[in-house]
Design a protein around this motif. Structure first.
Motif, mmCIF file in Angstrom:
data_model
loop_
_atom_site.group_PDB
_atom_site.id
_atom_site.type_symbol
_atom_site.label_atom_id
_atom_site.label_comp_id
_atom_site.label_asym_id
_atom_site.label_seq_id
_atom_site.Cartn_x
_atom_site.Cartn_y
_atom_site.Cartn_z
ATOM 1 N N PRO A 163 27.845 37.526 35.796
ATOM 2 C CA PRO A 163 26.036 37.274 36.592
ATOM 3 C C PRO A 163 26.354 36.767 37.992
ATOM 4 O O PRO A 163 25.294 36.573 38.689
ATOM 5 N N ASN A 164 27.495 36.169 38.396
ATOM 6 C CA ASN A 164 27.559 35.426 39.780
ATOM 7 C C ASN A 164 28.392 36.397 40.903
ATOM 8 O O ASN A 164 28.271 36.115 41.967
ATOM 9 N N THR A 165 28.480 37.495 40.145
ATOM 10 C CA THR A 165 29.222 38.390 41.087
ATOM 11 C C THR A 165 28.734 39.812 41.164
ATOM 12 O O THR A 165 28.579 40.473 39.936
ATOM 13 N N PRO A 166 28.250 40.464 42.158
ATOM 14 C CA PRO A 166 27.780 41.617 42.318
ATOM 15 C C PRO A 166 28.633 42.758 41.664
ATOM 16 O O PRO A 166 29.897 42.804 41.778
ATOM 17 N N ILE A 167 28.281 43.690 40.679
ATOM 18 C CA ILE A 167 29.138 44.652 40.106
ATOM 19 C C ILE A 167 29.578 45.628 41.241
ATOM 20 O O ILE A 167 30.862 46.031 40.907
ATOM 21 N N GLU A 168 29.173 45.941 42.321
ATOM 22 C CA GLU A 168 29.574 46.486 43.365
ATOM 23 C C GLU A 168 31.119 45.638 43.706
ATOM 24 O O GLU A 168 32.032 46.477 44.298
ATOM 25 N N GLU A 169 31.049 44.580 43.882
ATOM 26 C CA GLU A 169 32.486 43.833 44.100
ATOM 27 C C GLU A 169 33.590 44.096 43.220
ATOM 28 O O GLU A 169 34.478 44.043 43.615
ATOM 29 N N THR A 170 32.877 43.806 41.924
ATOM 30 C CA THR A 170 34.020 43.944 40.812
ATOM 31 C C THR A 170 34.612 45.262 40.591
ATOM 32 O O THR A 170 35.839 45.523 40.539
ATOM 33 N N VAL A 171 33.727 46.400 40.757
ATOM 34 C CA VAL A 171 34.296 47.733 41.008
ATOM 35 C C VAL A 171 34.886 48.280 42.169
ATOM 36 O O VAL A 171 36.104 48.795 41.911
ATOM 37 N N GLY A 172 34.648 47.595 43.204
ATOM 38 C CA GLY A 172 35.416 47.722 44.229
ATOM 39 C C GLY A 172 36.711 47.447 44.341
ATOM 40 O O GLY A 172 37.634 48.051 44.673
ATOM 41 N N ALA A 173 36.976 46.131 43.727
ATOM 42 C CA ALA A 173 38.195 45.674 43.463
ATOM 43 C C ALA A 173 39.039 46.464 42.361
ATOM 44 O O ALA A 173 40.092 46.810 42.268
ATOM 45 N N MET A 174 38.282 46.856 41.487
ATOM 46 C CA MET A 174 38.914 47.625 40.304
ATOM 47 C C MET A 174 39.310 49.091 40.980
ATOM 48 O O MET A 174 40.354 49.634 40.581
ATOM 49 N N ALA A 175 38.625 49.529 42.045
ATOM 50 C CA ALA A 175 39.028 50.726 42.767
ATOM 51 C C ALA A 175 40.282 50.665 43.473
ATOM 52 O O ALA A 175 41.104 51.400 43.763
ATOM 53 N N GLU A 176 40.504 49.347 43.908
ATOM 54 C CA GLU A 176 41.686 49.198 44.807
ATOM 55 C C GLU A 176 42.818 49.302 43.753
ATOM 56 O O GLU A 176 43.882 49.630 44.234
ATOM 57 N N LEU A 177 42.709 48.990 42.570
ATOM 58 C CA LEU A 177 43.863 49.119 41.656
ATOM 59 C C LEU A 177 44.126 50.393 41.421
ATOM 60 O O LEU A 177 45.175 50.984 41.148
ATOM 61 N N VAL A 178 42.963 51.525 41.495
ATOM 62 C CA VAL A 178 43.217 52.800 41.321
ATOM 63 C C VAL A 178 44.090 53.266 42.456
ATOM 64 O O VAL A 178 45.262 54.168 42.458
ATOM 65 N N ALA A 179 43.510 52.861 43.811
ATOM 66 C CA ALA A 179 44.394 53.195 45.023
ATOM 67 C C ALA A 179 45.960 52.904 45.061
ATOM 68 O O ALA A 179 46.646 53.581 45.686
ATOM 69 N N ALA A 180 45.966 51.844 44.384
ATOM 70 C CA ALA A 180 47.361 51.139 44.347
ATOM 71 C C ALA A 180 48.262 51.774 43.154
ATOM 72 O O ALA A 180 49.660 51.348 43.204
ATOM 73 N N GLY A 181 47.688 52.602 42.384
ATOM 74 C CA GLY A 181 48.578 53.428 41.277
ATOM 75 C C GLY A 181 48.635 52.545 40.113
ATOM 76 O O GLY A 181 49.479 52.862 39.392
ATOM 77 N N LYS A 182 47.840 51.498 40.208
ATOM 78 C CA LYS A 182 48.141 50.397 38.711
ATOM 79 C C LYS A 182 47.202 50.748 37.775
ATOM 80 O O LYS A 182 47.609 50.532 36.576
ATOM 81 N N VAL A 183 46.178 51.523 38.005
ATOM 82 C CA VAL A 183 45.142 51.847 37.265
ATOM 83 C C VAL A 183 44.728 53.353 37.360
ATOM 84 O O VAL A 183 44.779 53.836 38.543
ATOM 85 N N ILE A 184 44.526 54.277 36.254
ATOM 86 C CA ILE A 184 44.207 55.517 36.448
ATOM 87 C C ILE A 184 42.535 55.686 36.498
ATOM 88 O O ILE A 184 42.080 56.487 37.405
ATOM 89 N N HIS A 185 42.031 55.088 35.293
ATOM 90 C CA HIS A 185 40.576 55.423 35.267
ATOM 91 C C HIS A 185 39.995 54.106 34.999
ATOM 92 O O HIS A 185 40.609 53.031 34.450
ATOM 93 N N LEU A 186 38.558 54.037 35.418
ATOM 94 C CA LEU A 186 37.884 52.845 35.310
ATOM 95 C C LEU A 186 36.702 52.803 34.329
ATOM 96 O O LEU A 186 36.021 54.001 33.763
ATOM 97 N N GLY A 187 36.624 51.641 33.344
ATOM 98 C CA GLY A 187 35.494 51.786 32.501
ATOM 99 C C GLY A 187 34.644 50.263 32.515
ATOM 100 O O GLY A 187 35.184 49.272 33.098
ATOM 101 N N LEU A 188 33.549 50.214 31.982
ATOM 102 C CA LEU A 188 32.620 49.151 31.767
ATOM 103 C C LEU A 188 32.129 48.969 30.381
ATOM 104 O O LEU A 188 32.011 49.884 29.578
ATOM 105 N N SER A 189 32.049 47.651 30.218
ATOM 106 C CA SER A 189 31.582 47.307 28.639
ATOM 107 C C SER A 189 30.418 46.295 28.737
ATOM 108 O O SER A 189 30.381 45.624 29.478
#
Length: 327
Positions: free
Chosen positions: A125-151
């Protein structure tokens, strides 16, 4: 196979790894690993875990499976919960530094160099979801993650996330007795081309008709849920009796009917749905797989649809911990 969002293809049924942690009582690690192998042998190749399950031990357990069978498994794990929900401690974190740190820690425990589906377990609740997903997107760009999900995100939170990066799946509780996601989240997912991964599709075992309220151990996490509280659980047995009636009519078990209902709801609502029931018993895995042969007619679906309105107790002790409490 089933297609979720972002062209992620999985087995039609997944396996929820949380069941192989002590949340429902003690578990034998050797037997737990044998259960995972049995799931993959039987065709359930979509394995779901999280860094918070067992304090990381569940990822380590899945890592032992992956050591021999990485190319057979579609691997999903999660980050973002910083408390211990099993002890009633609910907190979350989603800042960029933490996202990147958690991914590296999970990769090490899992013994792999890539995560197929990486979820934000709970919104910070203290971090915009755009920042969180943006960081997750960095993991995709780095090849550490293929797809993103949210719970457990709301429809609005999902829309904001998709604006940053494609989302393959939303994972939230969805079952015959938990249908709040159908109001807003499921329609939004269908519109945006996002798949849905229902957790607790069997109501944490309740919908199977095998739960005795007097048999839950003192350390059983279900004691923290209002629906399993004294009085509520007994009142909710009426819902199980309805499911049993349908099961008898179609020659199936209550668990199979519950999973078939979810499969047909996905078709009805226009999105890929892959439930992830968890179990410690290998025979339950075979039973769950056999749900693919169960078909419900319109009248039976309508009967099952009526159950949710009769259920006593909320699905979470903390309303804001799940999407319905923030809509």
């Amino acid at each position: 196979m089933t297609i979720l969002g972002d062209n992620l293809t999985t087995s039609p049924l997944g396996f929820g790894g949380m069941a192989l942690t002590p949340v429902y009582g003690a578990v034998d690690p050797t037997d737990a690993l044998a259960t995972l192998h049995h799931a993959v042998d039987a065709g359930i190749t979509f394995i779901d875990t999280a860094n918070v399950y067992g304090g990381g031990s569940n990822e380590e357990l899945v890592g032992k499976l992956l050591a021999d069978r990485r190319d057979e498994v579609t691997l999903a794990t999660k980050f973002g919960i910083t408390g211990n929900p099993a002890a009633g401690q609910r907190s979350s974190r989603g800042d960029r530094e933490y996202v990147l740190q958690c991914a590296d820690e999970s990769l090490a425990r899992l013994g792999t160099d890539v995560i197929d589906l990486y979820y934000l377990h709970r919104l910070d609740p203290n971090t915009p979801i755009e920042e969180t997903v943006g960081a997750m997107a960095e993991l995709v760009a780095a090849g550490k993650v293929i797809h993103l999900g949210l719970s457990e995100v709301t429809a609005d939170e999902l829309r904001r996330a998709v604006a940053v990066h494609p989302i393959a799946a939303v994972q939230s509780e969805w079952s015959i007795w938990s249908r709040d996601v159908e109001r807003n989240v499921v329609p939004a997912a269908a519109e945006l081309g996002v798949g849905f991964v229902p957790y607790s599709p069997l109501g944490r075992g309740f919908l199977t008709g095998t739960i005795d309220s007097n048999a839950l151990g003192d350390n059983d996490i279900r004691r923290h849920f209002p629906r399993f509280a004294d009085g509520s659980l007994d009142a909710n047995q009426a819902a199980v009796e309805v499911i049993k009636g349908v099961a008898e009519a179609v020659g199936a078990t209550p668990a199979q009917v519950s999973l078939a209902w979810l499969r047909q709801k996905g078709t009805e609502l226009g999105l890929g749905v892959v439930p992830i029931p968890g179990t410690r018993k290998r025979e339950r895995i075979d039973e769950n797989i056999a749900s693919s042969a169960v078909t419900l007619d319109d009248a039976q679906v309508a009967t099952l649809d009526s159950i949710a309105a009769t259920v006593t107790g909320a699905r979470s002790a903390d309303a804001k911990w799940v999407s319905a409490g923030r809509e």
